[in-house]
Write a protein that holds these residues in place. Structure first.
Motif, PDB file in Angstrom:
ATOM      1  N   GLY A 176     -71.981 -12.545 126.596  1.00 31.43           N
ATOM      2  CA  GLY A 176     -71.797 -13.991 126.462  1.00 31.43           C
ATOM      3  C   GLY A 176     -73.020 -14.650 125.846  1.00 31.43           C
ATOM      4  N   PHE A 177     -74.192 -14.277 126.352  1.00 34.33           N
ATOM      5  CA  PHE A 177     -75.422 -14.861 125.816  1.00 34.33           C
ATOM      6  C   PHE A 177     -75.643 -14.414 124.372  1.00 34.33           C
ATOM      7  N   PHE A 178     -75.264 -13.171 124.080  1.00 34.74           N
ATOM      8  CA  PHE A 178     -75.375 -12.685 122.705  1.00 34.74           C
ATOM      9  C   PHE A 178     -74.572 -13.582 121.756  1.00 34.74           C
ATOM     10  N   ASN A 179     -73.358 -13.901 122.175  1.00 34.62           N
ATOM     11  CA  ASN A 179     -72.523 -14.779 121.342  1.00 34.62           C
ATOM     12  C   ASN A 179     -73.120 -16.179 121.215  1.00 34.62           C
ATOM     13  N   GLN A 180     -73.763 -16.643 122.297  1.00 35.16           N
ATOM     14  CA  GLN A 180     -74.453 -17.934 122.208  1.00 35.16           C
ATOM     15  C   GLN A 180     -75.566 -17.870 121.163  1.00 35.16           C
ATOM     16  N   MET A 181     -76.257 -16.744 121.147  1.00 38.41           N
ATOM     17  CA  MET A 181     -77.356 -16.597 120.193  1.00 38.41           C
ATOM     18  C   MET A 181     -76.855 -16.581 118.750  1.00 38.41           C
ATOM     19  N   THR A 182     -75.765 -15.852 118.484  1.00 36.72           N
ATOM     20  CA  THR A 182     -75.262 -15.818 117.100  1.00 36.72           C
ATOM     21  C   THR A 182     -74.820 -17.221 116.660  1.00 36.72           C
ATOM     22  N   THR A 183     -74.166 -17.930 117.574  1.00 43.59           N
ATOM     23  CA  THR A 183     -73.698 -19.276 117.236  1.00 43.59           C
ATOM     24  C   THR A 183     -74.860 -20.236 117.003  1.00 43.59           C
ATOM     25  N   MET A 184     -75.783 -20.224 117.940  1.00 44.96           N
ATOM     26  CA  MET A 184     -76.902 -21.171 117.851  1.00 44.96           C
ATOM     27  C   MET A 184     -77.832 -20.819 116.686  1.00 44.96           C
ATOM     28  N   HIS A 185     -78.020 -19.531 116.444  1.00 50.85           N
ATOM     29  CA  HIS A 185     -78.859 -19.103 115.319  1.00 50.85           C
ATOM     30  C   HIS A 185     -78.319 -19.705 114.016  1.00 50.85           C
ATOM     31  N   ALA A 186     -77.003 -19.606 113.840  1.00 54.80           N
ATOM     32  CA  ALA A 186     -76.402 -20.131 112.609  1.00 54.80           C
ATOM     33  C   ALA A 186     -76.564 -21.644 112.526  1.00 54.80           C
ATOM     34  N   LEU A 187     -76.273 -22.335 113.623  1.00 55.14           N
ATOM     35  CA  LEU A 187     -76.371 -23.798 113.601  1.00 55.14           C
ATOM     36  C   LEU A 187     -77.809 -24.255 113.339  1.00 55.14           C
ATOM     37  N   MET A 188     -78.749 -23.556 113.984  1.00 53.05           N
ATOM     38  CA  MET A 188     -80.168 -23.915 113.799  1.00 53.05           C
ATOM     39  C   MET A 188     -80.589 -23.695 112.349  1.00 53.05           C
ATOM     40  N   MET A 189     -80.221 -22.545 111.819  1.00 51.15           N
ATOM     41  CA  MET A 189     -80.695 -22.202 110.472  1.00 51.15           C
ATOM     42  C   MET A 189     -80.024 -23.064 109.399  1.00 51.15           C
ATOM     43  N   ILE A 190     -78.716 -23.283 109.542  1.00 49.88           N
ATOM     44  CA  ILE A 190     -78.003 -24.042 108.498  1.00 49.88           C
ATOM     45  C   ILE A 190     -78.380 -25.517 108.559  1.00 49.88           C
ATOM     46  N   PHE A 191     -78.146 -26.115 109.730  1.00 48.42           N
ATOM     47  CA  PHE A 191     -78.324 -27.571 109.825  1.00 48.42           C
ATOM     48  C   PHE A 191     -79.759 -27.983 110.170  1.00 48.42           C
ATOM     49  N   GLY A 192     -80.521 -27.041 110.744  1.00 50.45           N
ATOM     50  CA  GLY A 192     -81.859 -27.408 111.207  1.00 50.45           C
ATOM     51  C   GLY A 192     -82.980 -26.931 110.315  1.00 50.45           C
ATOM     52  N   ALA A 193     -82.779 -25.794 109.655  1.00 54.30           N
ATOM     53  CA  ALA A 193     -83.871 -25.241 108.841  1.00 54.30           C
ATOM     54  C   ALA A 193     -83.630 -25.459 107.349  1.00 54.30           C
ATOM     55  N   VAL A 194     -82.532 -24.906 106.833  1.00 54.16           N
ATOM     56  CA  VAL A 194     -82.353 -24.919 105.372  1.00 54.16           C
ATOM     57  C   VAL A 194     -82.091 -26.334 104.843  1.00 54.16           C
ATOM     58  N   MET A 195     -81.104 -27.018 105.443  1.00 57.36           N
ATOM     59  CA  MET A 195     -80.774 -28.341 104.899  1.00 57.36           C
ATOM     60  C   MET A 195     -81.938 -29.336 105.019  1.00 57.36           C
ATOM     61  N   PRO A 196     -82.579 -29.459 106.189  1.00 58.24           N
ATOM     62  CA  PRO A 196     -83.715 -30.393 106.257  1.00 58.24           C
ATOM     63  C   PRO A 196     -84.866 -30.006 105.327  1.00 58.24           C
TER      64      PRO A 196
END
Lengths: 171, 525
Positions: free
Chosen positions: B68-88
């Motif tokens: 379950g936590f693994f799936n949280q990590m894959t989801t959050m990793h993507a959201l962080m990188m797309i909306f938090g790292a690359v776009m900003p």
């Protein structure tokens, strides 16, 4: 954008878009965005539509605010004994008058290295900021030109020494 | 633009200092800096999540985290990188460079600029807070497909709200960029004289304006399905969960180009500089960018070939996807032709741009493979897809961002960065990004599914290599932080032009661009 006549300096922001161009741009974006949203609404996914409308309202507002910059003017008129600064839009215009021989042109650099400098004309504790809509180069040019025209409190303006040179447009 | 008419005390109008300088910032450079620092922080947070993923996948079996936590990590990793790292990061670069490049004193709407930045920390604080909530953070993938996403615990409304906030921030940023470019260009700078970075950002901003309401609508429908009894995507109530995928990817594919078009712009600035030649085929680059943007709206269903589309649909989306290779090819060949017989040198920005060109093209080719419908039936939801989009986003978007940072850092700080360390950073990044992601092609083709914490032992060796690559790649990014930090603190003085072959208005101001001082009025050639 900066233009100087013999005794009048007019400062106005640069607007590369005409009102007609702005309207065309806005209608073009509206047409595409609303088309997309309407297709989704037609398919039953109507919540896309209000978000598109909201966004287009913000875009319209932003364009309007930016286009209104074009109405803004700063007119600095240098008379024999006084300097008049008029600034604002057609609706809201403010007028300040300084004595020519006491007026100073002050270009001050900002605290933060990445900020722009501030240009003001002032005397007797009053000052009026000008050239806020100019790039730094233009601001420097304006400061240089105004110093020629107005001079410091303790000097005779260059324009009185060489009247003809002031006829040249600064830019 | 100021409407301040009179001040009795000059100091009254001075810019705030200390924390207020950043909190109430309206200066495009301050806001650009904040965006870049924010994206770097999120890059490391998202990167830490990637390390958790790769640590778990280091060998078969469950070692460190529960599924379950693994799936949280894959989801959050993507959201962080797309909306938090690359776009900003791209927005930060746009904030810094677009006004300088078009000869504008600032962005068109400085206060909105401030707001669009400060929404981001709030959005990501909300999203990160879900890690500590009952049920944990979202775990259904960044694509938020229903009905899986409906199983999210207390985090669900926080996910939706934070996505809304990210969207608001993006839209306001995009609107600001459109208005700045359209209305504040220096006299003489016609559209076809704008630097390519400005062009790519203008087109990206239009993509954002057109795509973001669709995302906002989609996540709102998820919310109303969950809490207000609607059935947009609820099959039990007559809705269609599959339609979410259509709606999402109608946003999602333009989003892919939102993350790569500015990268094209950065590379188009860097390659001519270090090849000491003008960009080959400027006009065709502009038209290619616009073509890619247009095509991005008619290819969305290639992400969902396996859902059971009609044959006509499969063919349409396959061929439209293939079409993207044409304008992308124009770009790649134009960059290569720009370098042809150029007087090339390979400083760090050029190395990263060159790395981008080579490795992004690999990602493009694997994208073409995925665009072939019958082949995609085999590759879908395997690690091959993971390898593909990481090649596009890491040595693609992230390398371009790093190239841009090295390229413009002397202009921002007034100091040259440490070239030796910069090159070391490039080689570590370039080698280990391949060590990380290239083996994922092999395990994907062999059938390893994505988003799983455990796998068959046949995939063990390549996963171990991939994890080692990820650890070293992650650690080498600390070097990047050190290089940037030491450059900000001091170093060899940068000249006004910084790079011998640099051209454009931004290189006519001193370094650092303290007061964006033009010694002479901007002259557009």
């Amino acid at each position: 954008m900066l233009a100087v006549s013999r005794h009048v300096v007019e400062v106005r922001p640069n607007c590369s878009l005409s009102w007609r161009g702005a309207v065309a741009l806005y209608l073009w974006v509206c047409a595409i965005s609303l088309s997309i949203a309407l297709v989704f609404a037609w398919q039953g996914y109507w919540p896309v539509l209000p978000f598109a409308g909201l966004e287009l309202a913000v875009l319209g507002g932003a364009l309007w605010v930016s286009m209104r910059r074009g109405d803004y003017r700063e007119v600095i008129t240098i008379h024999d004994n006084h300097v008049i600064v008029e600034k604002g839009t057609k609706r809201q215009r403010q007028r300040i008058e300084f004595s020519l021989h006491w007026a100073r042109v002050n270009l001050r650099s900002a605290h933060a290295s990445s900020h722009s400098s501030r240009l003001a004309i002032g005397s007797h504790g009053r000052s009026c900021e000008i050239g806020h809509c100019l790039t730094e180069s233009e601001k420097l040019g304006l400061a240089r030109r105004l110093r020629e025209l107005i001079g410091g409190a303790d000097q005779t303006p260059a324009r009185w020494l060489n009247e003809d040179r002031t006829d040249n447009a600064h830019r | 633009m100021s409407h301040t008419a009179e001040a009795h005390h000059d100091d009254h109008h001075d810019a705030p200092t200390g924390i207020k300088r950043w909190l109430f910032a309206t200066n495009h450079k301050d806001i650009g800096t904040m965006y870049l620092v924010f994206s770097l922080v999120l890059f490391f947070i998202g990167g830490a999540m990637a390390m958790v993923i790769r640590a778990e996948l280091f060998q078969p079996g469950l070692q460190f985290v529960d599924p379950g936590f693994f799936n949280q990590m894959t989801t959050m990793h993507a959201l962080m990188m797309i909306f938090g790292a690359v776009m900003p990061a791209f927005v930060g670069l746009a904030n810094w460079m677009v006004p300088l490049m078009v000869g504008a004193p600032d962005m068109a709407l400085p206060r909105m600029n401030n707001w669009s930045f400060w929404i981001l920390p709030v959005a990501f604080s909300l999203l990160l807070s879900t890690l500590f909530m009952p049920g944990g953070s979202p775990a259904g993938g960044w694509t938020m497909y229903p009905p899986l996403v409906m199983q999210t615990g207390d985090a669900f409304p926080f996910l939706i709200f934070s996505v809304h906030l990210m969207g608001m921030s993006s839209i306001m940023g995009a609107i600001n960029i459109v208005v700045t470019i359209m209305n504040m260009r220096a006299p003489g700078m016609s559209l076809l004289k704008m630097p390519l970075f400005v062009w790519t950002w203008l087109i990206t901003a239009y993509l954002l304006i057109l795509a973001m309401p669709v995302l906002a609508g989609a996540v709102t429908m998820l919310l109303t399905d969950e809490y207000f009894g609607t059935s947009f995507f609820n099959a039990g109530g007559g809705g269609d969960p599959l339609m979410f995928q259509h709606v999402f990817w109608f946003f999602g594919h333009p989003e892919v180009y939102i993350m790569i078009l500015p990268a094209f712009g950065i590379v188009s600035q860097i390659i001519p500089t270090f090849a000491r030649k003008p960009l080959f085929g400027y006009d065709s680059m502009v038209y290619a960018t616009a073509s890619i943007a247009f095509l991005s709206f008619i290819v969305w269903a290639h992400h969902m070939f396996t859902v059971g589309m009609p044959l006509a649909g499969q063919l349409f989306f396959m061929f439209s996807t293939m079409l993207i290779a044409v304008p992308t090819g124009v770009k790649v060949f134009n960059w290569m032709t720009t370098m042809w017989k150029g007087s090339m040198t390979f400083e760090t920005p050029m190395l990263f741009a060159f790395g981008f060109l080579f490795l992004f093209t690999i990602g493009g080719f694997s994208g073409l493979m995925l665009g072939i419908t019958p082949a995609d039936f085999q590759y879908h939801d395997t690690y091959f897809v993971v390898a593909h989009f990481h090649y596009v986003l890491v040595p693609g978007a992230v390398f371009a961002i790093m190239a841009g940072v090295y390229f413009w850092l002397p202009k921002w700080t007034g100091h040259m960065y440490n070239e030796k360390l910069g090159k070391l950073h490039f080689w570590l990044s370039a080698i280990f990004v391949n060590v990380t992601f290239f083996p994922q092609h092999f395990v994907g083709l062999a059938g390893m599914p994505r988003r799983i914490p455990d796998y068959a032992t046949q995939f063990a060796d390549f996963n171990m290599i991939s994890s080692i690559g990820a650890f070293v790649f992650g650690a080498s990014q600390l070097l990047f932080v050190y290089i940037v930090w030491s450059c900000v603190r001091g170093g060899e003085k940068a000249t006004q032009q910084v790079w011998e072959g640099a051209e454009g208005l931004e290189w006519t101001v001193p370094s650092p661009a303290p007061h964006h001082t033009f010694e002479v009025a901007p002259e557009v050639k």
